[in-house]
Design an enzyme around this catalytic site. Sequence first.
Site, PDB file in Angstrom:
ATOM      1  N   GLU A 281       0.729  -1.104  -0.034  1.00  0.00           N
ATOM      2  CA  GLU A 281      -0.056   0.096  -0.077  1.00  0.00           C
ATOM      3  C   GLU A 281       0.951   1.321   0.192  1.00  0.00           C
ATOM      4  OE1 GLU A 281      -2.564  -0.703   3.153  1.00  0.00           O
ATOM      5  OE2 GLU A 281      -1.125  -0.058   4.706  1.00  0.00           O
ATOM      6  N   CYS A 282       0.597   2.318  -0.880  1.00  0.00           N
ATOM      7  CA  CYS A 282       1.183   3.495  -1.046  1.00  0.00           C
ATOM      8  C   CYS A 282       2.654   3.153  -1.344  1.00  0.00           C
ATOM      9  CB  CYS A 282       1.062   4.441   0.161  1.00  0.00           C
ATOM     10  SG  CYS A 282       1.285   6.151  -0.296  1.00  0.00           S
ATOM     11  N   GLY A 283       3.493   3.393  -0.197  1.00  0.00           N
ATOM     12  CA  GLY A 283       5.239   3.042  -0.440  1.00  0.00           C
ATOM     13  C   GLY A 283       5.167   1.840  -1.086  1.00  0.00           C
TER      14      GLY A 283
ATOM     15  N   LEU B 265       3.301   0.008  -2.838  1.00  0.00           N
ATOM     16  CA  LEU B 265       2.912   0.085  -4.439  1.00  0.00           C
ATOM     17  C   LEU B 265       3.942   0.436  -5.168  1.00  0.00           C
ATOM     18  CD1 LEU B 265      -0.090   1.309  -6.428  1.00  0.00           C
ATOM     19  CD2 LEU B 265       1.867   2.672  -6.388  1.00  0.00           C
TER      20      LEU B 265
ATOM     21  N   SER C  78      -1.953  -0.882  -4.058  1.00  0.00           N
ATOM     22  CA  SER C  78      -2.668   0.166  -4.066  1.00  0.00           C
ATOM     23  C   SER C  78      -2.164   1.465  -3.284  1.00  0.00           C
ATOM     24  CB  SER C  78      -4.174  -0.341  -3.371  1.00  0.00           C
ATOM     25  OG  SER C  78      -4.965   0.819  -3.090  1.00  0.00           O
TER      26      SER C  78
END
Length: 524
Positions: A370-372, A374, A479
Amino acid sequence: MPSRPQRALVVAAPSSGSGKTSVTLGLINALTRRGLRVQPFKVGPDFIDPLHHTKAVSLASSNLCGDSNSQNQPGCQSIQGEPNRQSHRDKSGRHTAASFNLDGWMLSKETALRCFQQNSADADISIIEGVMGLFDGRDGKTETGSTAEMAKWLGAPVVLVLDCWALSRSVAAFVKGFAEFDPELNLAGVVLNRTGGDIHTTWLKDAIHTYDPAVHVFGGIPRESRVQIPERHLGLHLPTDFQSTEYINKLGDLIEKHLDLDQLLEVSVLPDLDLVAEIEHPLAGSLAPVRIGVAKDEAFCFYYQDNISLLARYGATIVFFSPIHDACLPTDIDGLYFGGGYPELHAKQLSDNHAILEAVKTFPGCIYGECGGLMYLAKTLSCPTDMAHPTETDRATYPMSGVWNGAVAMTKKMEMSYVQVTSKSPLFGVGEQARGHVFHFSSVIENNEPEHAFSMEMQRPGSTPVLAGIQVADRVVASYVHLHWGSNPVFARNFVAQCHIVKLRPGSPDEPQVELLPHEAPTA
């Protein structure tokens, strides 16, 4: 019910930048020095403040134990089957307590109360840092997601921190307005922060007590320019990025010297709360143990503590590892979890660790980023070579793991919003819903994966829709959304179940039938 009174204080302010975090850390440090077991919490979706909270508890306790080296180092450390409660004493006798998030939009009232009760049961006092201004939340019409909402759910007294550097008699208007805005709120008193000294503090107290002599003024903390947490693009620096030990100890000194801790403890007693029953989602069938590797270092450090606890509660052994420092993945793992953080600040180190990149790319188990995470799972990451002074011309592109076929680039534009997702992936259960938030300064500039992991509902008016997640081969989800699995624990349960399924060879006669459970508790 607890045999002794349960205590808590909510540290709030009229706005961000008033000194909530500094006062919170100082209180945690000073009260722990007194030998009290302090359990920290954070209202809202913040990741960085809880890291500072946890450091403050460990630091003050290590000072009592005479241990100056309390910094947790990255590497392959594991926890197995732990309940939600994350407060304990380590081998050296230090009291440690991970800080948990309490969010009135992402979590239902029942879930938030359960989190608070489970994690404060053994504490002498809980210190709960608010978010933004006291009444600020999801929107301008309701108290949803606000510090005030959470304080009322818990029945907890609120300590209002006022930045008084440019205030004198007008401070009484602040106090009157905040005291009368919501009569249902228990405003226990105020802390005068960043005063100009004893005379200024006296003027401020006189103004408040002329308005209402009954208002508790717990003290005035003088302005101290040397005691300040540096900031950057995602917020405060991490406690590992600057001299946080010295900073937190100085805050504890200021709190002990200038605030009436005995009076704060006196007003901190909570009313009796109805106990919230635990929700159990037992794994179906007789399943072999699974081990889930969780990336944890300078680049990957944004995790809701509840997410880690839920994975362990559903039977997974959590093994922490460092994509920066470790030469290989942990042994015998069945799943990988990459949280958010600062991969852009460590892009070259991550890119240079070829062994880990290749191991992640060829890993056959379940992967969630998630975020980092991704960004790390993409093929490439483009970012300024100097993130402290970014320019559009001085950029570099770094190879990443390439688990999904696409590219990410850092941008100047911030994306921030609460988000509700509906899963399209068997990794979490098709049709399952959960809540989270997005907060990032990057974007996907190339995506060659056709499958979306979620359908998404942005909650902030005018928010730019973000990529609806990426899924690869039914076992990888990446994501931008930081999901709080407390909004739907089945996400954690099904991730563990899928790790069980992928662990076993297809067609094995011993393969158990694993039922992916529907959501059993309302998200509300």
